[in-house]
Write a protein that holds these residues in place. Structure first.
Motif, PDB file in Angstrom:
ATOM      1  N   THR A 191       7.086  33.087  62.675  1.00 36.32           N
ATOM      2  CA  THR A 191       7.755  32.803  61.415  1.00 36.32           C
ATOM      3  C   THR A 191       6.978  33.383  60.241  1.00 36.32           C
ATOM      4  O   THR A 191       5.965  34.059  60.419  1.00 36.32           O
ATOM      5  CB  THR A 191       7.954  31.281  61.245  1.00 36.32           C
ATOM      6  N   CYS A 192       7.478  33.117  59.054  1.00 33.11           N
ATOM      7  CA  CYS A 192       6.922  33.693  57.829  1.00 33.11           C
ATOM      8  C   CYS A 192       5.695  32.909  57.360  1.00 33.11           C
ATOM      9  O   CYS A 192       5.547  31.719  57.636  1.00 33.11           O
ATOM     10  CB  CYS A 192       8.008  33.678  56.753  1.00 33.11           C
TER      11      CYS A 192
ATOM     12  N   ARG B   8       2.241  33.714  62.357  1.00 36.32           N
ATOM     13  CA  ARG B   8       2.822  33.801  61.019  1.00 36.32           C
ATOM     14  C   ARG B   8       2.364  35.060  60.306  1.00 36.32           C
ATOM     15  O   ARG B   8       1.202  35.469  60.422  1.00 36.32           O
ATOM     16  CB  ARG B   8       2.430  32.574  60.180  1.00 36.32           C
TER      17      ARG B   8
ATOM     18  N   ASN C 266       8.019  37.244  58.827  1.00 36.79           N
ATOM     19  CA  ASN C 266       8.180  37.004  60.285  1.00 36.79           C
ATOM     20  C   ASN C 266       8.466  38.300  61.034  1.00 36.79           C
ATOM     21  O   ASN C 266       9.456  38.447  61.728  1.00 36.79           O
ATOM     22  CB  ASN C 266       9.261  35.961  60.570  1.00 36.79           C
TER      23      ASN C 266
ATOM     24  N   VAL D 252      11.915  33.563  66.966  1.00 38.53           N
ATOM     25  CA  VAL D 252      11.668  34.273  65.717  1.00 38.53           C
ATOM     26  C   VAL D 252      12.492  33.558  64.663  1.00 38.53           C
ATOM     27  O   VAL D 252      13.719  33.496  64.759  1.00 38.53           O
ATOM     28  CB  VAL D 252      12.062  35.755  65.797  1.00 38.53           C
TER      29      VAL D 252
END
Length: 228
Positions: free
Chosen positions: A38-39, A61, A65, A96
C-alpha cells in the motif's frame, strides 16, 4: 515528538503489559496471513482498516503503492520484500491497496508538482502506463473524477507488474498464490475489491455498484465503480 513518546509509554503500560504472553509468542517468529502492498500516506493504516493484530500482515509501503516490474539487473527493496514474503514466509495472498485522495496519483496527473523532486518524479514513472490509459480513455474526466479512476487503474497496473516477479509467477503457476486489488475510499472507510470474473470493483461485502467501462487489458474487461 511528544505525542510519539507519550504513545510509547501508553503502549508499554496499557497494551504490552496486559498482553505480554501474546507479544512474547510473536518474538519467536511470524506467520502473516498476507503481503499488504500500500501507499506510504500517513492516513493509510492497514492494521486499523483490516482490524488485524501484530503479526497478521506483512506490509510493504511506498509512495503510490507501486511495484516496479522485475528487472534482473536492478534489485530493489520491493523485489526483495516480495520474494521473502512468498518464499521465506510462505504467504499465499498478496493485496495491492490504493486509496482515494492519493498525493502520488495527483502528482502523476500533474507533473509540475514534482518539479523540485526529481527522485519522486522518477519513481512515479512506474505509474505512467496507468496515466496514459486514463488520459486516452477518460479524456472527458477532469479533476477528482480523473484522479479516482487513476487510483484504480494504478492498482491494476501494479498487479500486472507484480506478476513479472519470479517468485510470484512461480507461485501463481503452482496454484499457491492469490492476488487481490483493493481501493480504500478514505472519505467513507469503504474498501472496493476488484473481481476478475465480472471485471468490476465492488464494495467489499456489498452488491456490485454501477460501473464505467475501462479499457480492455488481456482477457478481462476492467470496470471502475462510480461510487469509489
Amino acid at each position: 515528538m511528544e505525542k510519539l513518546i507519550s504513545g510509547i509509554h501508553k503502549f508499554q503500560s496499557d497494551v504490552f503489559a496486559p498482553n505480554r504472553a501474546f507479544f512474547r509468542k510473536l518474538a519467536d517468529g511470524q506467520s502473516p496471513q498476507a503481503l499488504f502492498i500500500t501507499c506510504s500516506d500517513s492516513r493509510m493504516v492497514p492494521d486499523l482498516i483490516c482490524q488485524t493484530d501484530p503479526g497478521d500482515l506483512f506490509v510493504l509501503r511506498n509512495a503510490g503503492n507501486i511495484v516496479p516490474p522485475y528487472s534482473p539487473g536492478a534489485p530493489s527493496a520491493e523485489a526483495a520484500t516480495i520474494e521473502y514474503a512468498l518464499r521465506g514466509l510462505n504467504i499465499r495472498h498478496v493485496i495491492v491497496c490504493g486509496h482515494t485522495r492519493c498525493g502520488a496519483m495527483h502528482a502523476v496527473l500533474q507533473p509540475e508538482c514534482t518539479a523540485n523532486m526529481p527522485r519522486v518524479k522518477q519513481w512515479l514513472d512506474h505509474a505512467q502506463a496507468s496515466a496514459e490509459i486514463v488520459c486516452t480513455c477518460y479524456s472527458h474526466l477532469t479533476g477528482e473524477a480523473r484522479a479516482k479512476v487513476l487510483v484504480q487503474e494504478n492498482v491494476l497496473t501494479q498487479l500486472e507488474h507484480l506478476r513479472t516477479h519470479p517468485a510470484v509467477a512461480t507461485a501463481l503457476a503452482a496454484g499457491e498464490l492469490k492476488l487481490h486489488a483493493w481501493v480504500y475510499k478514505m472519505e467513507t472507510g469503504e474498501v472496493f475489491v476488484y473481481d476478475p470474473e465480472s471485471g468490476q470493483f465492488t464494495n467489499l461485502g456489498a452488491e456490485a455498484i454501477p460501473a464505467h467501462p475501462l479499457i480492455r487489458r488481456g482477457p478481462v474487461n476492467h470496470t471502475v465503480p462510480a461510487g469509489v
